[in-house]
Design an enzyme around this catalytic site. Structure first.
Site, mmCIF file in Angstrom:
data_model
loop_
_atom_site.group_PDB
_atom_site.id
_atom_site.type_symbol
_atom_site.label_atom_id
_atom_site.label_comp_id
_atom_site.label_asym_id
_atom_site.label_seq_id
_atom_site.Cartn_x
_atom_site.Cartn_y
_atom_site.Cartn_z
ATOM 1 N N ASP A 32 2.984 -9.545 -4.672
ATOM 2 C CA ASP A 32 3.622 -8.818 -5.767
ATOM 3 C C ASP A 32 3.617 -7.300 -5.578
ATOM 4 O O ASP A 32 2.781 -6.758 -4.861
ATOM 5 C CB ASP A 32 2.887 -9.127 -7.079
ATOM 6 N N HIS A 176 -1.270 -9.429 -3.116
ATOM 7 C CA HIS A 176 -0.572 -8.139 -3.136
ATOM 8 C C HIS A 176 -0.550 -7.529 -1.738
ATOM 9 O O HIS A 176 -1.602 -7.437 -1.110
ATOM 10 C CB HIS A 176 -1.278 -7.179 -4.107
HETATM 11 ZN ZN LIG Z 1 2.923 -6.959 -10.618
#
Ligand SMILES: [Zn+2]
Length: 226
Positions: A32, A176
């Site tokens: 993300d 991430h």
């Molecule tokens: Zn996010």
């Protein structure tokens, strides 16, 4: 008398054949808020191990790092929309939500020539209004089945331990590509997951059997009614 054909399970899928996640163990790693600054290293690792991933991109970074987005698409990864500037969609006006989604669709199209078909609302926050707007864009909303907690631990061993603890067939794992330790530990994590028999595939591969419609949310959060 005819012989029964060999079971499909015994065959190793070739690169061209799509993986059937109802037949084999699949897992979808999702990254993300990117492309983050370590996306290039991550893409090198994914390529080396022939693993696919899904990137829920933030439009503002698509604009600043378009070459990574182009590579993601070219190298067979899935691109998702994660808003332009990461506001909580349940706290902003409908017009602002539409603009956040549209600007990101446009930025990805410009960078990679394709448009995301999945939406992950920032913070995983959605309500019926967000669902209706996702439907307008023709996109289901994809959350995650478990997190790596990489943003909080920022520790290679902890990220691996947590990810392996929550990994199950057809898991969607939140990670991430702006967390350096996630990217640093990825070669070892991929090797371990493959050793456990997992195929690293895209979100669309994992949710194929769910037959998601635009505006649907998966996995369905507790308390969600429609
Ligand atoms: Zn996010």
């Amino acid at each position: 008398m005819t012989l029964a054909p060999a079971p499909a399970l015994a065959q190793t899928p070739t690169k061209k054949e799509p993986v059937d996640c109802e037949q084999v163990k699949c897992i979808a790693l999702t990254f993300d808020d990117g492309p983050g600054k370590y996306a290039g290293t991550l893409l090198d690792t994914l390529k080396k191990y022939d693993a696919k991933a899904t990137f829920f991109l933030e439009g503002q970074y698509v604009k600043s790092r378009p070459s990574y987005v182009k590579r993601m698409a070219t190298e067979g990864h899935e691109l998702g929309n994660h808003s332009y500037s990461h506001p909580d969609f349940t706290k902003i006006e409908p017009g602002a939500i539409r603009s956040e989604i549209q600007k990101t669709q446009d930025a990805v199209k410009k960078a990679a020539g394709v448009e995301p078909k999945l939406l992950r609302p920032p913070y995983g926050m959605a309500d019926l209004q967000v669902s209706d707007i996702a439907a307008e864009f023709g996109m289901p909303m994809i959350l995650w089945t478990a997190g790596s907690q990489d943003w909080s631990s920022k520790n290679v061993e902890a990220i691996q331990k947590q990810t392996l603890a929550v990994a199950k067939p057809n898991s969607i794992i939140l990670m991430h590509d702006w967390v350096k330790q996630t990217v640093d530990g990825m070669p070892s994590l991929i090797k371990t997951l493959k050793g456990k028999g997992y195929h690293l595939v895209t979100v669309s591969d994992v949710v194929k059997s769910q037959d998601l419609k635009p505006g649907d949310i998966y996995p369905v959060p507790e308390g969600w009614e429609k």
